[in-house]
Design a protein around this motif. Structure first.
Motif, PDB file in Angstrom:
ATOM      1  N   ASP A   1       0.788  -1.015   0.094  1.00  0.00           N
ATOM      2  CA  ASP A   1       0.133  -0.077  -0.076  1.00  0.00           C
ATOM      3  C   ASP A   1       0.886   1.144  -0.004  1.00  0.00           C
ATOM      4  O   ASP A   1       0.497   2.330  -0.383  1.00  0.00           O
ATOM      5  CB  ASP A   1      -0.991   0.021   1.068  1.00  0.00           C
ATOM      6  N   GLY A   2       2.353   1.195   0.376  1.00  0.00           N
ATOM      7  CA  GLY A   2       2.973   2.326   0.415  1.00  0.00           C
ATOM      8  C   GLY A   2       3.587   2.505  -0.856  1.00  0.00           C
ATOM      9  O   GLY A   2       4.390   3.846  -0.790  1.00  0.00           O
ATOM     10  N   TRP A   3       3.563   1.858  -1.946  1.00  0.00           N
ATOM     11  CA  TRP A   3       4.485   1.982  -2.861  1.00  0.00           C
ATOM     12  C   TRP A   3       4.004   3.487  -3.578  1.00  0.00           C
ATOM     13  O   TRP A   3       4.987   4.081  -4.476  1.00  0.00           O
ATOM     14  CB  TRP A   3       4.253   0.715  -4.052  1.00  0.00           C
ATOM     15  N   ARG A   4       2.890   3.809  -3.620  1.00  0.00           N
ATOM     16  CA  ARG A   4       2.474   5.037  -4.454  1.00  0.00           C
ATOM     17  C   ARG A   4       2.621   6.423  -3.471  1.00  0.00           C
ATOM     18  O   ARG A   4       2.581   7.452  -4.135  1.00  0.00           O
ATOM     19  CB  ARG A   4       1.149   4.868  -4.782  1.00  0.00           C
ATOM     20  N   LEU A   5       3.123   5.933  -2.439  1.00  0.00           N
ATOM     21  CA  LEU A   5       3.200   7.341  -1.373  1.00  0.00           C
ATOM     22  C   LEU A   5       4.879   7.764  -1.204  1.00  0.00           C
ATOM     23  O   LEU A   5       5.548   6.787  -1.303  1.00  0.00           O
ATOM     24  CB  LEU A   5       2.782   7.035  -0.027  1.00  0.00           C
ATOM     25  N   PRO A   6       5.219   9.007  -1.328  1.00  0.00           N
ATOM     26  CA  PRO A   6       6.623   9.230  -1.228  1.00  0.00           C
ATOM     27  C   PRO A   6       7.329   8.953  -0.009  1.00  0.00           C
ATOM     28  O   PRO A   6       6.582   9.017   1.185  1.00  0.00           O
ATOM     29  CB  PRO A   6       6.392  10.876  -1.514  1.00  0.00           C
ATOM     30  N   ASN A   7       8.346   8.795  -0.199  1.00  0.00           N
ATOM     31  CA  ASN A   7       9.336   8.475   1.132  1.00  0.00           C
ATOM     32  C   ASN A   7       8.773   6.985   1.950  1.00  0.00           C
ATOM     33  O   ASN A   7       9.305   6.637   2.890  1.00  0.00           O
ATOM     34  CB  ASN A   7       9.083   9.496   2.080  1.00  0.00           C
ATOM     35  N   SER A   8       7.987   6.453   1.347  1.00  0.00           N
ATOM     36  CA  SER A   8       7.564   4.842   1.899  1.00  0.00           C
ATOM     37  C   SER A   8       8.901   3.977   1.532  1.00  0.00           C
ATOM     38  O   SER A   8       9.469   4.131   0.674  1.00  0.00           O
ATOM     39  CB  SER A   8       6.276   4.411   1.410  1.00  0.00           C
ATOM     40  N   PRO A   9       8.697   2.939   2.472  1.00  0.00           N
ATOM     41  CA  PRO A   9       9.816   1.844   2.187  1.00  0.00           C
ATOM     42  C   PRO A   9       9.706   1.535   0.735  1.00  0.00           C
ATOM     43  O   PRO A   9      10.918   1.279   0.210  1.00  0.00           O
ATOM     44  CB  PRO A   9       9.466   0.868   3.179  1.00  0.00           C
ATOM     45  N   GLY A  10       8.494   1.216   0.220  1.00  0.00           N
ATOM     46  CA  GLY A  10       8.336   0.544  -1.099  1.00  0.00           C
ATOM     47  C   GLY A  10       9.106   1.623  -2.200  1.00  0.00           C
ATOM     48  O   GLY A  10       9.777   1.132  -2.976  1.00  0.00           O
ATOM     49  N   ARG A  11       8.631   2.754  -2.048  1.00  0.00           N
ATOM     50  CA  ARG A  11       9.443   3.890  -3.095  1.00  0.00           C
ATOM     51  C   ARG A  11      10.684   3.960  -2.616  1.00  0.00           C
ATOM     52  O   ARG A  11      11.959   4.063  -3.912  1.00  0.00           O
ATOM     53  CB  ARG A  11       8.814   5.241  -2.760  1.00  0.00           C
ATOM     54  N   GLN A  12      11.403   3.896  -1.303  1.00  0.00           N
ATOM     55  CA  GLN A  12      12.847   3.960  -1.228  1.00  0.00           C
ATOM     56  C   GLN A  12      13.496   2.588  -1.814  1.00  0.00           C
ATOM     57  O   GLN A  12      14.590   2.478  -2.395  1.00  0.00           O
ATOM     58  CB  GLN A  12      13.004   3.997   0.152  1.00  0.00           C
ATOM     59  N   LEU A  13      12.781   1.477  -1.661  1.00  0.00           N
ATOM     60  CA  LEU A  13      13.249   0.194  -2.269  1.00  0.00           C
ATOM     61  C   LEU A  13      13.431   0.206  -3.824  1.00  0.00           C
ATOM     62  O   LEU A  13      14.535  -0.117  -4.420  1.00  0.00           O
ATOM     63  CB  LEU A  13      12.153  -1.022  -1.980  1.00  0.00           C
ATOM     64  N   SER A  14      12.361   0.988  -4.673  1.00  0.00           N
ATOM     65  CA  SER A  14      12.514   1.199  -6.189  1.00  0.00           C
ATOM     66  C   SER A  14      14.107   2.093  -6.274  1.00  0.00           C
ATOM     67  O   SER A  14      14.354   1.888  -7.341  1.00  0.00           O
ATOM     68  CB  SER A  14      11.229   1.697  -6.576  1.00  0.00           C
TER      69      SER A  14
ATOM     70  N   LEU B   1      16.600   2.537  -4.783  1.00  0.00           N
ATOM     71  CA  LEU B   1      17.751   1.796  -4.273  1.00  0.00           C
ATOM     72  C   LEU B   1      17.953   1.014  -5.223  1.00  0.00           C
ATOM     73  O   LEU B   1      19.074   0.879  -5.870  1.00  0.00           O
ATOM     74  CB  LEU B   1      17.504   1.010  -3.223  1.00  0.00           C
ATOM     75  N   ARG B   2      16.904   0.180  -6.014  1.00  0.00           N
ATOM     76  CA  ARG B   2      17.188  -0.702  -7.031  1.00  0.00           C
ATOM     77  C   ARG B   2      17.784   0.161  -8.420  1.00  0.00           C
ATOM     78  O   ARG B   2      18.581  -0.364  -9.106  1.00  0.00           O
ATOM     79  CB  ARG B   2      16.096  -1.378  -7.492  1.00  0.00           C
ATOM     80  N   GLN B   3      16.992   1.149  -8.798  1.00  0.00           N
ATOM     81  CA  GLN B   3      17.476   2.149  -9.711  1.00  0.00           C
ATOM     82  C   GLN B   3      18.668   2.358  -9.657  1.00  0.00           C
ATOM     83  O   GLN B   3      19.579   2.513 -10.599  1.00  0.00           O
ATOM     84  CB  GLN B   3      16.413   3.022  -9.887  1.00  0.00           C
ATOM     85  N   LEU B   4      19.148   2.865  -8.435  1.00  0.00           N
ATOM     86  CA  LEU B   4      20.580   3.340  -8.326  1.00  0.00           C
ATOM     87  C   LEU B   4      21.765   2.022  -8.650  1.00  0.00           C
ATOM     88  O   LEU B   4      22.822   2.422  -9.316  1.00  0.00           O
ATOM     89  CB  LEU B   4      20.898   3.734  -7.007  1.00  0.00           C
ATOM     90  N   MET B   5      21.234   1.074  -8.150  1.00  0.00           N
ATOM     91  CA  MET B   5      22.166  -0.093  -8.364  1.00  0.00           C
ATOM     92  C   MET B   5      22.315  -0.587  -9.772  1.00  0.00           C
ATOM     93  O   MET B   5      23.273  -0.952 -10.299  1.00  0.00           O
ATOM     94  CB  MET B   5      21.745  -1.243  -7.344  1.00  0.00           C
TER      95      MET B   5
END
Length: 504
Positions: A249-262, A264-268
């Motif tokens: 549920d948090g993926w669409r919200l700024p600063n949520s763990p899901g968005r942060q995980l995305s 991090l993945r993009q940086l990698m």
């Protein structure tokens, strides 16, 4: 959490009432080139221990290992505390407790991820206070890391360098990406010099936002790469805690763990580390903030979503046992067991997952099964709600794929980001530079004109001669709005509606 699906039919939502939930991913067989190594599969579940083994009785520590072994959560994250092993100087060591807790884990046949952290007073950087001040000299910490790796060869194969260095609480006096990267690089080289097969995990990054004492994990990893972190770790770790919101549920919200995980993945990916996994070396739900029944629902819900990600590794649940069940202190109530040693309801579910496989989450199976088109890029999210009304979708590098009542529709990243602001979804494909939404808005977008959201009043007067929007709607004195287009402008007022004027 309950999800309300806005669909015309059950089939449109992707919920097949005849479908029988199966196993999404079977448990790993735990076979590895190194039999003591933590299996890096996304189905691997373990237990993250606190520093309690250093202070608990041997009986209590063995009970924690027994919990891991009998439930199938047979990997542990074990803090290995520099400050307790070398409290006095660089030349003397006290291995008594660490040897005991490592040997007991080996006897219990649980695999160990050793988290190296804490700084003795004699080695601490100035200005900090407590055991988690950053080391003054990365080389001294690296020498300690190499000593640990040599001492526990054949017993420990995985090493995590520090815990939550993006927070001053754990890397005092202030988080320092450059300093942490120097620590990581020195430790990586020292550990690999002992045995190239040993796994070095970076980060343990906390899901924080920027503040006077914290740096959000995406910003922190950006700085790490700028300081040369690439090539100096085998996996990255992240702690996706959020007590009041599920991972999905948090993926669409700024600063949520899901968005942060995305992020991090993009940086990698951008830094050549696409093949490295992200481990969740801590995740938990305390039974102060929620009930035990809610914990028993939320933690399995997390792992069901986690394993939909192709780029992740193990999850370590924090922690084995409450320190003081029901005392009102969040930190004392994360346990899978109560402080009297009785299991909370979540234990039975996680044990069943470890032994039998993790069952299918309630998702839109069409999205999960779809073959990504070349332009979509790599998967960043599980199947998640992308609107507050429960429309499901999946985030890729370049697009968001929405499961709408009309079927699957993709939106370019820049358009999907604007739709998120208005909490809406597409009702038509992106064609000729624009896409219509369920909120009676049209989003125009191109590299030369930018991305602009225009309301239905102006859109009603638009035709292709006007070209794409070059501005947002601009308010007019006395009411109404105007938008500029490549070849003219359109004005909307309550009295006249939409009126266009083409450039001559």
């Amino acid at each position: 959490m309950s999800v309300v699906l806005v669909c015309l039919t059950a089939a449109a939502c992707g919920t097949d009432p005849t479908a029988v939930p199966g196993v999404l991913i079977a448990p790993s067989d735990r076979v590895s080139a190194n039999p003591i190594a933590v299996d890096d599969s996304r189905t691997t579940q373990g237990i993250a221990l606190s520093t309690a083994p250093y202070f608990d009785s041997a009986e209590q520590t063995r009970s924690s290992y027994d919990l891991a072994a009998r439930t199938g959560l047979d990997s542990i994250r074990l803090p290995v505390q520099w400050g307790l092993i070398q409290p006095d100087n660089a030349n003397t060591f006290d291995w008594a407790v660490t040897d005991r807790i490592v040997d007991d884990a080996v006897r219990a046949k649980v695999k160990i991820l050793a988290t190296l952290s804490s700084t003795p007073t004699w080695a601490a950087a100035p200005g900090g206070d407590g055991p988690y001040v950053r080391p003054r000299d990365p080389g001294q910490f690296a020498a300690f890391a190499a000593t640990v790796a040599r001492r526990y060869q054949g017993k420990i194969a995985d090493y995590e360098i520090w815990n939550e260095p993006n927070a001053g609480l754990f890397y005092g006096p202030q988080p320092d990406p450059a300093g942490y990267t120097a620590l990581l690089k020195a430790s990586y080289r020292a550990i690999k010099a002992v045995d190239r097969s040993l796994v070095v995990v970076a980060g343990g990054l906390g899901p924080v936002i920027d503040s006077a004492s914290t740096i959000n994990p995406v910003k922190f990893l950006t700085a790490m790469y700028a300081d040369g972190a690439a090539g100096n770790f085998d996996a990255l770790s992240f702690h996706p805690y959020k007590y009041d919101l599920s991972l999905a549920d948090g993926w669409r919200l700024p600063n949520s763990p899901g968005r942060q995980l995305s992020g991090l993945r993009q940086l990698m990916i951008a830094n050549g580390d696409e093949g490295k996994k992200i481990w969740a070396t801590e995740f938990g739900i305390p039974t102060v903030d929620v009930s035990e029944a809610e914990q028993a629902r939320r933690i399995p819900e997390f792992i069901q979503k986690w394993i939909e990600l192709p780029y992740v590794g193990p999850v370590f649940y924090y922690t084995d046992r409450d320190r003081a069940t029901g005392d009102g202190d969040t930190e004392n109530n994360f346990g899978l067991e109560r402080s009297d040693g009785t299991p909370k309801p979540v234990v039975a579910t996680l044990s069943a997952y470890a032994r039998n496989g993790i069952p299918d989450a309630v998702v839109d199976r069409r999205i999960r099964a779809v073959d990504a088109e070349p332009g979509w890029g790599r998967i960043l999210s599980p199947v998640v709600p992308v609107t507050s009304t429960g429309i499901l979708g999946r985030y890729y590098e370049n697009v968001t794929v929405f499961s709408t009542p009309m079927g699957l529709i993709s939106s370019p990243e820049q358009i999907a980001a604007r739709m998120a602001v208005y909490d809406t979804y597409p009702v038509a494909f992106f064609v000729d530079g624009y896409q219509d939404t369920a909120a009676a808005l049209r989003v125009y977008s191109s590299p030369s004109t930018g991305t602009h959201v225009i309301g239905n009043g102006i859109v009603s007067a638009w035709d292709p001669r006007y070209g794409l929007a070059t501005t947002e709607e601009l308010p007019l004195p006395g009411g109404g709005v105007r938008a500029q287009f490549q070849n003219g402008s359109i004005t909307w007022t309550p009295t006249r509606g939409g009126v266009g004027m083409l450039d001559r």
